[in-house]
Design an enzyme around this catalytic site. Structure first.
Site, PDB file in Angstrom:
ATOM      1  N   THR B 144       0.842  -1.200   0.000  1.00 35.55           N
ATOM      2  CA  THR B 144       0.000   0.000   0.000  1.00 35.55           C
ATOM      3  C   THR B 144       0.873   1.244   0.000  1.00 35.55           C
ATOM      4  O   THR B 144       1.950   1.252   0.619  1.00 35.55           O
ATOM      5  CB  THR B 144      -0.943   0.027   1.228  1.00 35.55           C
ATOM      6  OG1 THR B 144      -1.427   1.375   1.414  1.00 35.55           O
ATOM      7  CG2 THR B 144      -0.221  -0.376   2.510  1.00 35.55           C
ATOM      8  N   SER B 180      -1.243   2.834  11.132  1.00 34.23           N
ATOM      9  CA  SER B 180      -2.100   1.853  11.826  1.00 34.23           C
ATOM     10  C   SER B 180      -1.307   0.562  11.905  1.00 34.23           C
ATOM     11  O   SER B 180      -0.307   0.392  11.203  1.00 34.23           O
ATOM     12  CB  SER B 180      -3.402   1.611  11.054  1.00 34.23           C
ATOM     13  OG  SER B 180      -3.153   0.804   9.913  1.00 34.23           O
ATOM     14  N   TYR B 182      -2.249  -2.217  10.763  1.00 28.50           N
ATOM     15  CA  TYR B 182      -2.347  -2.777   9.411  1.00 28.50           C
ATOM     16  C   TYR B 182      -1.236  -2.220   8.528  1.00 28.50           C
ATOM     17  O   TYR B 182      -0.508  -2.972   7.871  1.00 28.50           O
ATOM     18  CB  TYR B 182      -3.714  -2.452   8.797  1.00 28.50           C
ATOM     19  CG  TYR B 182      -3.672  -2.419   7.294  1.00 28.50           C
ATOM     20  CD1 TYR B 182      -3.596  -3.615   6.579  1.00 28.50           C
ATOM     21  CD2 TYR B 182      -3.652  -1.223   6.590  1.00 28.50           C
ATOM     22  CE1 TYR B 182      -3.515  -3.601   5.196  1.00 28.50           C
ATOM     23  CE2 TYR B 182      -3.565  -1.202   5.217  1.00 28.50           C
ATOM     24  CZ  TYR B 182      -3.496  -2.397   4.526  1.00 28.50           C
ATOM     25  OH  TYR B 182      -3.389  -2.379   3.169  1.00 28.50           O
ATOM     26  N   HIS B 183      -1.086  -0.902   8.509  1.00 27.48           N
ATOM     27  CA  HIS B 183      -0.059  -0.307   7.651  1.00 27.48           C
ATOM     28  C   HIS B 183       1.348  -0.736   8.073  1.00 27.48           C
ATOM     29  O   HIS B 183       2.208  -0.984   7.242  1.00 27.48           O
ATOM     30  CB  HIS B 183      -0.182   1.222   7.657  1.00 27.48           C
ATOM     31  CG  HIS B 183      -1.363   1.737   6.892  1.00 27.48           C
ATOM     32  ND1 HIS B 183      -2.553   2.055   7.509  1.00 27.48           N
ATOM     33  CD2 HIS B 183      -1.555   1.957   5.581  1.00 27.48           C
ATOM     34  CE1 HIS B 183      -3.419   2.473   6.590  1.00 27.48           C
ATOM     35  NE2 HIS B 183      -2.846   2.421   5.408  1.00 27.48           N
ATOM     36  N   LYS B 186       2.233  -4.036   6.730  1.00 26.15           N
ATOM     37  CA  LYS B 186       2.622  -3.946   5.317  1.00 26.15           C
ATOM     38  C   LYS B 186       4.064  -3.453   5.176  1.00 26.15           C
ATOM     39  O   LYS B 186       4.805  -3.892   4.299  1.00 26.15           O
ATOM     40  CB  LYS B 186       1.681  -3.000   4.571  1.00 26.15           C
ATOM     41  CG  LYS B 186       0.273  -3.524   4.445  1.00 26.15           C
ATOM     42  CD  LYS B 186       0.220  -4.731   3.523  1.00 26.15           C
ATOM     43  CE  LYS B 186      -1.136  -4.884   2.880  1.00 26.15           C
ATOM     44  NZ  LYS B 186      -1.184  -6.013   1.950  1.00 26.15           N
TER      45      LYS B 186
END
Lengths: 388, 388
Positions: B144, B180, B182-183, B186
């Protein structure tokens, strides 16, 4: 102060416990004994004999008249960790509860995954527990100087640094480049802690050292108080492997050229620094990066030092040999001088032990356990290869 | 070519499958249906109805005369992943098998841990399986653009970049700052892939996009072929939430100032880019970073666009309102223009769909399912707060 140590049964955890108790702090600890199990998994054992935890606690009480609260358990279990913090109400949590071996993390996919999951889960659990139970509790986290790799710039003792990239000036997270899954898990830990600090204002010391050596601190006043001492290819640091090889009259095996540089610190100085950081916490909401190393040496210099000590203490020259490097790491001479400002400001500077002396102390301690080490003869040469 | 898709049941996985089949590729896929379960866990459902996998496979066979090999399972299971790769012998593995929601990762410690462990484990398993079974298999990994945060420098389309730090020039990993768990997962994935490339010479495309929008590609020629379309606070992107609010005549709720900028891409353009990257793999041993976004817009611009489309397509103005931002993110106008060079070199440039048109298509598709969306009315406003 009230100090909770995650990983209290380990090399640093145990040595720190003794120091804190002698300075009048109240100590509690958690351990799942994973290091004991994983060392035996690779066919090895601590070269110096260590007692089981129940005995350790008894000896502490006898010798120092102090009680340590101990919980056997895994900090990847969030409810357990939370319960212990809730009950003990620490001023600081010292986080050593991580898989700490680079070769172990490189064995295969299971060990890579275990390292990553165990280390990141323990850190995530800790920050969430502190966020829930009291954001003023200081987290003191053991990192490693190995997180940075070998950059061309002077490594700042800070989370962020000014950089010019594509013509623009920006303040960026200090760049990192790790050399094993273990080291990457530590890099990821640092980012997780930094994000928790920005998000929730947690008070954190991210403490980075190189390899620690030593069989003694001034608190280790009897063999019954020994902390573990690993000498095998997976769990032993380079200096410990050299010492063990000297004991069994095996040439000291240097991985590759031997020009690799590392910043070493004695166990005594490490425990002193940790204690200073505990007794002098950062300001509430501060993220404090601390670098600690005492002597920068190449592997060749280290081997020479152990060889000379062997001649003096043991009466023979074990010799030195170079073997193909099982790791993937730069072997040319590289600049390696991370900034150190925080500890000197706390009055912690200078060496209290120098490596020349400490190597002799270790050889004398190990020589008394020559039989134990002789049995571990088969697990000192490298068995794990980075390229698989 | 033989393409294995991890996470074939997802929004992108499914849309890509249709495209690849129509271009004559052989496709196999794995999915554990976690997204379906986790969307229902937060009380939501795909706004456009999607068929169960067995039905999907039947429809594909009827409509396109093609068979897709499907394995229900979890790629965090190494043996399963290895077995599927061994049997199917793909030329490329497309890795979508990750928890993909930032708010989901911020719900609590369990969701933070799940995100981190699932995403890192799937990536570790994949690189080890490829290392074991054939280092020439191309890994195409969905990342991302959010990994980079909002730096002041132009974001290079490369893994490394020249930087001047403390007066010294060095080549560093492109700095990242995630917003976050999530980030961050990644970001960690990217480092894991990069290290695997350096260590074992794996051939990797690390593909970074911003939010993807769209209910259609030219392959989605019947409602039975719909890919999922999430509109709730946890799983829906900002544009999808605005669209759902327009459908139920709720003012479009902008998080904070609305000056936040994101680089959007349509589903059609995403599938086209992914196909080009599959059909034009990197050189063996290359680590290829690819950025893809078509239109940079602020949230305010996006809301205005949906508002105008609503007036045109639905016949009313839903209105726009600002609410306190549940996230922690910069809300001032920031420079945001990551480099894009790889896809243009492959002949992929220009917009095939523009957002103005696509928003109208989506509104028309969604309007036919107004009843479904009306039932989800309670799960569009933010329930997860970053500061906890």
């Amino acid at each position: 102060m009230r100090v909770l140590i995650l990983g209290i049964d380990g090399y640093l955890g145990w040595a720190l416990t003794l120091r804190l108790i002698r300075r009048g702090h109240e100590v509690a600890g958690i351990d799942n004994f994973y290091t004991r199990k994983a060392v035996s998994e690779v066919g090895s054992d601590s070269a110096l004999p260590i007692l089981p935890m129940s005995e350790r606690l008894r000896v502490i009480e006898e010798v120092f008249g102090a009680k340590v609260e101990f919980v056997e358990g895994d900090v990847t279990n969030y409810e357990l960790l939370k319960k212990v913090i809730e009950r003990f109400r620490p001023d600081v949590v010292v986080h050593f509860a991580e898989q700490r071996s680079a070769p172990y993390s490189m064995i295969d996919v299971e060990h890579a995954r275990y390292t990553m999951i165990n280390n990141l889960t323990s850190t995530l659990n800790l920050i969430y527990a502190i966020k829930e139970l009291g954001r003023d509790i200081h987290i003191l986290k053991m990192g490693t100087l190995g997180e940075y790799g070998y950059p061309a710039f002077r490594i700042p003792e800070d989370a962020f640094v000014d950089a010019v990239i594509n013509g623009a000036r920006d303040r960026i997270v200090v760049p990192r480049w790790a050399g094993s899954w273990y080291h990457w898990s530590k890099v990821f830990d640092s980012y997780i802690l930094l994000y928790a600090n920005k998000l929730w204002g947690l008070t954190i010391t991210d403490f980075h050292q190189g390899p620690v050596y030593g069989s003694r601190t001034r608190d280790l006043i009897s063999d019954e108080l020994f902390t573990r001492f690993d000498i095998d290819d997976v769990w032993g640091t380079v200096i410990n492997r050299f010492l063990a090889q000297a004991i069994i009259k095996h040439p000291l095996t240097i991985y590759g050229s031997g020009h690799q540089k590392k910043g070493f610190t004695s166990l005594e100085d490490t425990v002193t620094a940790l204690t200073a950081l505990i007794e002098n916490p950062p300001s509430p909401g501060e993220f404090r990066v601390v670098h600690h190393y005492r002597e920068i040496k190449t592997l060749n210099e280290m081997a020479e030092l152990v060889r000379r000590a062997s001649i003096k203490v043991l009466g023979y020259d074990p010799g030195v040999t170079h073997i193909p490097n099982p790791r993937v790491e730069p072997e040319d001479e590289v600049m390696y001088e991370p900034e150190r400002r925080v500890l000197p400001k706390l009055g912690i500077y200078g060496l209290s032990r120098i490596m020349e002396d400490e190597v002799e102390v270790m050889l004398r301690d190990l020589a008394r356990y020559r039989d134990r080490i002789d049995k571990l003869r088969g697990v000192i040469m490298p068995r794990v290869r980075w390229r698989g």
